[in-house]
Design an enzyme around this catalytic site. Sequence first.
Site, PDB file in Angstrom:
ATOM      1  CD  GLU A  81      -2.889   1.051   2.385  1.00  0.00           C
ATOM      2  OE1 GLU A  81      -4.050   1.470   2.218  1.00  0.00           O
ATOM      3  OE2 GLU A  81      -2.501   0.556   3.468  1.00  0.00           O
ATOM      4  NE  ARG A 141       2.644   5.350   8.404  1.00  0.00           N
ATOM      5  CZ  ARG A 141       1.498   4.787   8.774  1.00  0.00           C
ATOM      6  NH1 ARG A 141       1.508   3.773   9.631  1.00  0.00           N
ATOM      7  NH2 ARG A 141       0.351   5.225   8.317  1.00  0.00           N
TER       8      ARG A 141
END
Length: 466
Positions: free
Chosen positions: A240, A249
């Site tokens: 994704e 992240r």
Amino acid sequence: MAQTGNLVEREPSSLEAEQAVLGSILLDNKNLHHAMARLVVEDFYYPNHQNIYESILHIQEKNAPIDLISLAEDLATRKLLDKVGGVQVLSDLSSFVSPHNAEYYIDIVAEKSRLRRLIKSFRELQGLAYGEEANTDELISLAAKRLEEIRDASENTSFSKVGEVIFARYNELIKMANEDKPPLQHTGYPSLDQKIGGLRKGSLIILAARPGMGKSAFAFNIAQRVASTYAVPTAIFSLEMSKEEVSTRFLSTYATIDSSKVNSAKLSPDEWESLARSSTEFYGTPIYINDRSGLGPQEMLARCRELKLKEPQLGLVIVDYLQLMTSDRRRQDNRQQEISDISRSLKIMARELNCPVIALSQLSRNCEARSNKRPMLSDLRDSGAIEQDADVVLFLYRDDYYAALEGREVESLPEQTDQPASYVAELIVAKNRHGETGSVELGWRPEVTLFYELDNRLKGLQAPPF
């Protein structure tokens, strides 16, 4: 033999070991069972020995005694006795051989055969590489597959005596009790480890939640702790997000800097310094990301085999997420069956790689129609086969998520005045093939996508905060 200029390359083989294996069988037929567990006809290098071993197997199929007379008779019937050198050659096989050393001789023959297979595979790959339609990725994947097959062929595939397995397991339990290096991989979350017993080799762990709950964040937190704290090589298939998004992240979480600031590059001097330090510290962490979309289980397995050439101790695979995968057997008319194929293949992949696989999964909307929105096993989307194939099923639930949607207030956790609010997240162990079920509470810091331990008593055991 292969010609190289004026030189003749002799392929790996041992004339004496092959003779000794055949001679040991003639002296004691029980040795044939050891040989059959490790060797096939093609494992013998010399054609005469291949013919003799094939005759031995033929006699064994008829449940007849294997001796000089029966062997000579079978070879004569097949018009091969003179070709192998006659009765005298058969008689010489058992000369100067101890039948008690048969397994040692078998090991030598098997090892030489593996070396020849390795050489043959490299020659084939070399030929393919010279071809006009050569594709680097396909050749690397094929090389990894061949090497894995050769390595697997060396493993003992015969039965294991249960007493020996129990004894080995008992020693593992002693190590765990003494807090020695555990045979099970820690998640980096002691409260979760206490509930599920860690991540078992060959197990499929399903981590499921509704969109927005933070399942990707939690999976990445596990990867970060496993790789940084325990130096376990970890593979992430991100179907994704791009590898740049995933890396951002990791950086935000590791440096504990608001992800929106990192993405916009609007940072204070102190934050830039922290980001630089974290980038340097995180550089050597053995996490590998593949962000190609639409992968199927077989291609994932091939990529992992390829990675194992670089990282033989690959200890964790994360798939984000299951519903974005493509089945190797396309069933466009039946998505439920396609998901069943995928989950079953992921379980097989975990067994073949001998490491845990954490596969993320979406939940159906059913839970949002209930007053109690905590997920149940029946909420697993598209297929009940996911529950059946999984060794562990984890659900992630955050009341603050629904509170925001419903416009109600939810109590946040007490933090230092200069820290943003954090909340309680509930990790529900809905299925555990090897232990208990129940819930674990974790803290959730949304601005840095970090889940952390709440119990202060466990702080001495948990991975260092990022």
